[in-house]
Design a protein around this motif. Sequence first.
Motif, PDB file in Angstrom:
ATOM      1  N   CYS A   1      -2.791  -1.373  11.544  1.00  0.00           N
ATOM      2  CA  CYS A   1      -2.798  -2.134  10.291  1.00  0.00           C
ATOM      3  C   CYS A   1      -2.040  -3.444  10.426  1.00  0.00           C
ATOM      4  O   CYS A   1      -2.406  -4.453   9.819  1.00  0.00           O
ATOM      5  CB  CYS A   1      -2.186  -1.292   9.168  1.00  0.00           C
TER       6      CYS A   1
ATOM      7  N   LEU B   1      -7.499   1.829  -0.201  1.00  0.00           N
ATOM      8  CA  LEU B   1      -8.175   2.727   0.731  1.00  0.00           C
ATOM      9  C   LEU B   1      -7.252   3.853   1.186  1.00  0.00           C
ATOM     10  O   LEU B   1      -7.657   5.021   1.226  1.00  0.00           O
ATOM     11  CB  LEU B   1      -8.692   1.956   1.947  1.00  0.00           C
TER      12      LEU B   1
ATOM     13  N   ARG C   1       0.801  -1.228   0.000  1.00  0.00           N
ATOM     14  CA  ARG C   1       0.000   0.000   0.000  1.00  0.00           C
ATOM     15  C   ARG C   1       0.834   1.279   0.000  1.00  0.00           C
ATOM     16  O   ARG C   1       0.333   2.339  -0.365  1.00  0.00           O
ATOM     17  CB  ARG C   1      -0.924   0.021   1.227  1.00  0.00           C
TER      18      ARG C   1
ATOM     19  N   LEU D   1     -15.778  -0.992   1.645  1.00  0.00           N
ATOM     20  CA  LEU D   1     -16.388  -2.296   1.392  1.00  0.00           C
ATOM     21  C   LEU D   1     -17.717  -2.132   0.668  1.00  0.00           C
ATOM     22  O   LEU D   1     -18.067  -2.923  -0.208  1.00  0.00           O
ATOM     23  CB  LEU D   1     -16.583  -3.039   2.712  1.00  0.00           C
TER      24      LEU D   1
ATOM     25  N   LYS E   1      -8.625  -1.215   7.995  1.00  0.00           N
ATOM     26  CA  LYS E   1      -9.496  -2.212   7.390  1.00  0.00           C
ATOM     27  C   LYS E   1     -10.129  -1.675   6.104  1.00  0.00           C
ATOM     28  O   LYS E   1      -9.456  -1.479   5.119  1.00  0.00           O
ATOM     29  CB  LYS E   1     -10.545  -2.710   8.396  1.00  0.00           C
ATOM     30  N   PHE E   2     -11.435  -1.356   6.128  1.00  0.00           N
ATOM     31  CA  PHE E   2     -12.113  -0.803   4.946  1.00  0.00           C
ATOM     32  C   PHE E   2     -12.641   0.607   5.198  1.00  0.00           C
ATOM     33  O   PHE E   2     -13.402   1.143   4.394  1.00  0.00           O
ATOM     34  CB  PHE E   2     -13.278  -1.703   4.526  1.00  0.00           C
TER      35      PHE E   2
ATOM     36  N   LEU F   1      -7.129  -2.302   3.481  1.00  0.00           N
ATOM     37  CA  LEU F   1      -7.218  -2.413   2.023  1.00  0.00           C
ATOM     38  C   LEU F   1      -6.249  -1.414   1.392  1.00  0.00           C
ATOM     39  O   LEU F   1      -6.314  -0.213   1.679  1.00  0.00           O
ATOM     40  CB  LEU F   1      -8.649  -2.123   1.573  1.00  0.00           C
TER      41      LEU F   1
END
Length: 265
Positions: free
Chosen positions: A192, A201, A76, A234, A159-160, A198
């Motif tokens: 994280c 994101l 990421r 999501l 997360k999302f 994600l």
Amino acid sequence: MEDASVLDDARLTRYARHILLDELGIEGQERLLAARVLIVGAGGLGSPAALYLAAAGAGRITLVDDDVVELSNLQRQILHAMASLGRPKAESGRDALLALNPDIQVRAVVERLDEARLRVLAQDADVVLDCCDNFATRHAINRACVATCRPLVSGAAIKFSGQISVYDLRDADAPCYHCLFPEADDVEELRCATTGVLGPLVGMVGSVQAAEAIKVIAGMGEPLVGRLLSVDALRMQWHTIRFRRDPDCPVCARRGPAAAAFPGG
């Protein structure tokens, strides 16, 4: 020495798509070229934020991070590559930004900042981006921005879920980060490394941070002051929550008069 804000032929070509925007134009681009930006965190959020600000011609970027690049970051943290493994993120990020735009200045600060040092760096910036990953540092950055009346663009992602807001401490009526997220010892902090995130994101959130910083610098549009923008990746839903300054906030309630209009020190 050439004025960093002068738009010569090469710069007119490079930044043409920004200059074509009536809301930004030549004056806004000149403000970008003269801007001093402090980015705390060269990871998932700092990567897209720094890349877009460098591409936009933000004249002097200070990139702060005391961590090194690890293989798990590369899912990421697009500021870094395989060749950067083991290098300090701030130095790897500096090299990537200069490779993208050698027309700007980038300073790498490889250290964990205490509050006194944060205040010095904030004082020397026109806008501060909080791209870190923990509440303690976020609150320290907020206190530094309150003390120096510097606008703060804060982002977070896990997360999302992601969120962004702007705390313009030049405005005596604007809320600070503590007004929305009071500091507490019993807050459960998600990371994280243990919860996951994600990859795209953080790109979404960091890109919005860059856009908000550009708006603040150029003095255009309506930055996210008093508004928290959140995204659920999501379900791909965006929501905005409005909030106000806490008159009893222990951090910003007693701050002095607002600083001069941008740009200024």
